[in-house]
Design a protein around this motif. Structure first.
Motif, PDB file in Angstrom:
ATOM      1  N   UNK A   1       0.842  -1.196   0.000  1.00  0.00           N
ATOM      2  CA  UNK A   1       0.000   0.000   0.000  1.00  0.00           C
ATOM      3  C   UNK A   1       0.878   1.247   0.000  1.00  0.00           C
ATOM      4  N   UNK A   2       0.396   2.298  -0.649  1.00  0.00           N
ATOM      5  CA  UNK A   2       1.126   3.553  -0.661  1.00  0.00           C
ATOM      6  C   UNK A   2       0.251   4.680  -1.145  1.00  0.00           C
ATOM      7  N   UNK A   3       0.603   5.901  -0.753  1.00  0.00           N
ATOM      8  CA  UNK A   3      -0.169   7.051  -1.204  1.00  0.00           C
ATOM      9  C   UNK A   3       0.173   8.294  -0.413  1.00  0.00           C
ATOM     10  N   UNK A   4      -0.629   9.332  -0.636  1.00  0.00           N
ATOM     11  CA  UNK A   4      -0.401  10.587   0.071  1.00  0.00           C
ATOM     12  C   UNK A   4      -1.739  11.252   0.337  1.00  0.00           C
ATOM     13  N   UNK A   5      -1.741  12.153   1.315  1.00  0.00           N
ATOM     14  CA  UNK A   5      -2.889  13.023   1.570  1.00  0.00           C
ATOM     15  C   UNK A   5      -2.390  14.457   1.713  1.00  0.00           C
ATOM     16  N   UNK A   6      -3.263  15.401   1.371  1.00  0.00           N
ATOM     17  CA  UNK A   6      -2.886  16.817   1.353  1.00  0.00           C
ATOM     18  C   UNK A   6      -4.064  17.637   1.857  1.00  0.00           C
ATOM     19  N   UNK A   7      -3.837  18.411   2.906  1.00  0.00           N
ATOM     20  CA  UNK A   7      -4.857  19.277   3.486  1.00  0.00           C
ATOM     21  C   UNK A   7      -4.380  20.721   3.468  1.00  0.00           C
ATOM     22  N   UNK A   8      -5.309  21.651   3.210  1.00  0.00           N
ATOM     23  CA  UNK A   8      -4.982  23.080   3.239  1.00  0.00           C
ATOM     24  C   UNK A   8      -6.138  23.843   3.878  1.00  0.00           C
ATOM     25  N   UNK A   9      -5.822  24.632   4.910  1.00  0.00           N
ATOM     26  CA  UNK A   9      -6.761  25.627   5.426  1.00  0.00           C
ATOM     27  C   UNK A   9      -6.492  26.932   4.670  1.00  0.00           C
ATOM     28  N   UNK A  10      -7.542  27.568   4.151  1.00  0.00           N
ATOM     29  CA  UNK A  10      -7.306  28.785   3.366  1.00  0.00           C
ATOM     30  C   UNK A  10      -8.575  29.636   3.393  1.00  0.00           C
ATOM     31  N   UNK A  11      -8.454  30.850   2.818  1.00  0.00           N
ATOM     32  CA  UNK A  11      -9.581  31.773   2.813  1.00  0.00           C
ATOM     33  C   UNK A  11      -9.894  32.253   4.227  1.00  0.00           C
ATOM     34  N   UNK A  12     -11.045  32.853   4.407  1.00  0.00           N
ATOM     35  CA  UNK A  12     -11.462  33.302   5.724  1.00  0.00           C
ATOM     36  C   UNK A  12     -10.782  34.575   6.165  1.00  0.00           C
ATOM     37  N   UNK A  13     -10.783  34.794   7.479  1.00  0.00           N
ATOM     38  CA  UNK A  13     -10.257  36.022   8.066  1.00  0.00           C
ATOM     39  C   UNK A  13      -9.253  35.712   9.165  1.00  0.00           C
ATOM     40  N   UNK A  14      -8.236  36.562   9.250  1.00  0.00           N
ATOM     41  CA  UNK A  14      -7.211  36.450  10.288  1.00  0.00           C
ATOM     42  C   UNK A  14      -6.588  37.823  10.511  1.00  0.00           C
ATOM     43  N   UNK A  15      -6.248  38.167  11.750  1.00  0.00           N
ATOM     44  CA  UNK A  15      -5.609  39.466  11.998  1.00  0.00           C
ATOM     45  C   UNK A  15      -4.108  39.469  11.721  1.00  0.00           C
ATOM     46  N   UNK A  16      -3.527  38.320  11.313  1.00  0.00           N
ATOM     47  CA  UNK A  16      -2.080  38.205  11.172  1.00  0.00           C
ATOM     48  C   UNK A  16      -1.666  38.132   9.698  1.00  0.00           C
ATOM     49  N   UNK A  17      -0.760  39.026   9.294  1.00  0.00           N
ATOM     50  CA  UNK A  17      -0.120  38.996   7.972  1.00  0.00           C
ATOM     51  C   UNK A  17      -1.144  38.958   6.838  1.00  0.00           C
ATOM     52  N   UNK A  18      -2.186  39.750   6.962  1.00  0.00           N
ATOM     53  CA  UNK A  18      -3.224  39.789   5.929  1.00  0.00           C
ATOM     54  C   UNK A  18      -3.479  41.226   5.495  1.00  0.00           C
ATOM     55  N   UNK A  19      -4.205  41.385   4.401  1.00  0.00           N
ATOM     56  CA  UNK A  19      -4.658  42.695   3.957  1.00  0.00           C
ATOM     57  C   UNK A  19      -6.098  42.894   4.379  1.00  0.00           C
ATOM     58  N   UNK A  20      -6.316  43.893   5.211  1.00  0.00           N
ATOM     59  CA  UNK A  20      -7.657  44.197   5.744  1.00  0.00           C
ATOM     60  C   UNK A  20      -8.262  43.002   6.476  1.00  0.00           C
ATOM     61  N   UNK A  21      -7.400  42.174   7.076  1.00  0.00           N
ATOM     62  CA  UNK A  21      -7.883  41.051   7.874  1.00  0.00           C
ATOM     63  C   UNK A  21      -8.403  39.881   7.079  1.00  0.00           C
ATOM     64  N   UNK A  22      -8.214  39.884   5.750  1.00  0.00           N
ATOM     65  CA  UNK A  22      -8.755  38.815   4.908  1.00  0.00           C
ATOM     66  C   UNK A  22      -7.621  37.994   4.296  1.00  0.00           C
ATOM     67  N   UNK A  23      -7.772  36.676   4.366  1.00  0.00           N
ATOM     68  CA  UNK A  23      -6.838  35.773   3.708  1.00  0.00           C
ATOM     69  C   UNK A  23      -7.184  35.671   2.224  1.00  0.00           C
ATOM     70  N   UNK A  24      -6.186  35.379   1.371  1.00  0.00           N
ATOM     71  CA  UNK A  24      -6.450  35.271  -0.071  1.00  0.00           C
ATOM     72  C   UNK A  24      -7.579  34.296  -0.372  1.00  0.00           C
ATOM     73  N   UNK A  25      -8.447  34.680  -1.283  1.00  0.00           N
ATOM     74  CA  UNK A  25      -9.637  33.891  -1.587  1.00  0.00           C
ATOM     75  C   UNK A  25      -9.853  33.883  -3.101  1.00  0.00           C
ATOM     76  N   UNK A  26     -10.865  33.204  -3.564  1.00  0.00           N
ATOM     77  CA  UNK A  26     -11.203  33.215  -4.974  1.00  0.00           C
ATOM     78  C   UNK A  26     -10.584  32.068  -5.746  1.00  0.00           C
ATOM     79  N   UNK A  27     -11.075  31.867  -6.986  1.00  0.00           N
ATOM     80  CA  UNK A  27     -10.673  30.721  -7.796  1.00  0.00           C
ATOM     81  C   UNK A  27      -9.191  30.751  -8.141  1.00  0.00           C
ATOM     82  N   UNK A  28      -8.660  31.937  -8.450  1.00  0.00           N
ATOM     83  CA  UNK A  28      -7.243  32.035  -8.815  1.00  0.00           C
ATOM     84  C   UNK A  28      -6.347  31.552  -7.674  1.00  0.00           C
ATOM     85  N   UNK A  29      -6.675  31.950  -6.462  1.00  0.00           N
ATOM     86  CA  UNK A  29      -5.889  31.498  -5.318  1.00  0.00           C
ATOM     87  C   UNK A  29      -6.153  30.029  -5.002  1.00  0.00           C
TER      88      UNK A  29
END
Length: 309
Positions: free
Chosen positions: A26-54
Motif C-alpha cells: 500500500x502507498x499514497x499521500x494526503x494533502x490538506x490546506x486551510x485557506x480563505x477566511x479572516x485572520x488578523x495576522x499577515x493579511x490585507x484588511x484582515x482577509x486571507x487570499x480567496x477566490x478561484x485564482x488562489x
C-alpha cells in the motif's frame, strides 16, 4: 483567532493485491490546506487570499504566485496552511497472524522534497491473531509505534536554500493551527499549549508550544477467561518544545489506560466496561481517572423482509 476558513483536501492511495492475496503493498499521500477566511495576522484588511485564482495555488501548492490580495507572507510561503503525509505499508495475512508494517512521512513545506525532514514521521507495526483457541488468557492484537518530529528540516530557515524549522501544526496566519475546538487533529502527542505545564509568552496565541517530540506507543487487546475483553494503551514521550522557544528542560510523560469489558447477555447487545487511566510526568499535571460505562445495542426489524438494521 480565525473565522470562515475553507478546507481543501485530497488523497490518492494505491494497493497491490486483492482480498485473496496474502501479501499486499500500500502507498499514497494526503494533502490538506486551510485557506480563505479572516485572520488578523499577515493579511490585507484582515482577509486571507480567496477566490478561484488562489484556489488553484492551494491545490497545486505553488509558491511565488502573484496577486493584488497577497502579502509578503503569502508570496514567500504558500496560499493557506498546508500539511499532509506520504504513507507506505506492507501487509501479510498468514494462517495464525496478520502483520501490517507502515511508515508515514510528515510534510508541511518543501523540506520533505529535499529529504531534510526525512527523520520525522510515524513508524508502526500491527500484529493481529486470526484465530482464538479458547485459552483463559489471550492477546489478540498488538500495536507498536514510534513517532518522531524533532528534526523539522533542521534549525535553519532560509527561503532560498534551507527550508527548516517546519513548526508542525502552527502557522503564522492561521494561529489556531491544525485543530478543532483546541483539540489536535491527527495525533494526541503534539499538544495544545493550553494543556501543558509549559506555556511560553511567544506561543500564547499559537496552537502548540510543543511540536518537537519523540514517542513510544504500545497497544494491546485480548480476552480473559474467554468472556472478558481487555485492552491497554501505553505511551512514553520526550518533549523539547519548538525551535523558536525550546523547553528549559526536556519534560517526559507517561500516559496509559487499561480497560476491561464484559457482555451481560448471550447476544452481546448489552455490555459493561470499566477503565482506569493516568498521566505521570512533567508535561501535564499528574492525573488519574476511573470510568464505568453500560452499553446497550438495539436491533430493529426492516419493514421489508426480515433483516435487522
Amino acid at each position: 483567532m480565525t473565522s470562515g476558513l475553507k478546507l481543501h483536501q485530497k488523497a490518492l492511495y494505491l494497493k497491490i493485491g486483492n482480498k485473496y492475496s496474502r501479501l499486499k503493498l500500500l502507498g499514497g499521500f494526503n494533502h490538506q490546506v486551510q485557506w480563505g477566511g479572516k485572520s488578523p495576522y499577515y493579511t490585507k484588511d484582515g482577509k486571507l487570499p480567496d477566490g478561484f485564482k488562489n484556489y488553484i495555488n492551494v491545490i497545486t501548492g505553488q509558491r511565488y504566485f502573484l496577486g493584488d490580495d497577497l502579502t509578503e507572507f503569502d508570496y514567500n510561503n504558500r496560499i493557506g496552511n498546508h500539511l499532509g503525509s506520504i504513507d507506505l505499508g506492507i501487509q501479510y495475512i498468514g494462517h495464525e497472524y496478520s502483520w501490517f508494517i507502515y511508515r508515514q512521512n510528515i510534510y508541511e513545506d518543501g523540506s520533505l522534497s529535499k529529504l531534510l525532514n526525512i527523520a520525522d514521521g510515524l513508524n508502526g507495526i500491527s500484529i493481529r491473531k486470526n484465530n482464538s483457541y479458547g485459552a483463559n488468557f489471550e492477546v489478540s492484537a498488538i500495536v507498536v509505534e514510534f513517532l518522531f518530529t524533532k528534526s523539522q528540516g533542521g534549525s535553519v530557515w532560509d527561503l532560498e536554500t534551507v527550508l527548516g524549522r517546519d513548526n508542525y501544526f502552527n502557522n503564522g496566519q492561521i494561529r489556531d493551527g491544525w485543530s478543532y475546538f483546541d483539540r489536535t487533529i491527527g495525533t494526541p502527542f503534539i499538544t495544545p499549549t493550553s494543556d501543558t505545564n509549559w506555556k511560553w509568552p511567544g506561543y500564547s496565541d499559537s496552537f502548540t508550544s510543543n511540536n518537537r517530540v519523540s514517542v513510544f506507543h504500545f497497544g494491546f487487546s485480548g480476552t480473559f477467561l474467554q468472556k472478558i475483553q481487555w485492552s491497554s494503551k501505553l505511551s512514553y514521550s520526550s518533549n523539547i518544545g519548538t525551535y523558536d522557544e525550546p523547553f528549559l528542560k526536556k519534560p517526559s510523560q507517561f500516559s496509559g489506560i487499561f480497560s476491561v469489558g464484559l457482555s451481560l447477555d448471550r447476544s452481546g447487545n448489552t455490555a459493561i466496561k470499566a477503565s482506569y487511566a493516568l498521566d505521570i510526568g512533567q508535561l501535564y499535571p499528574n492525573a488519574k481517572a476511573f470510568g464505568l460505562s453500560l452499553r446497550r445495542d438495539f436491533g430493529f426489524r426492516s419493514p421489508v423482509g426480515n433483516k435487522k438494521n
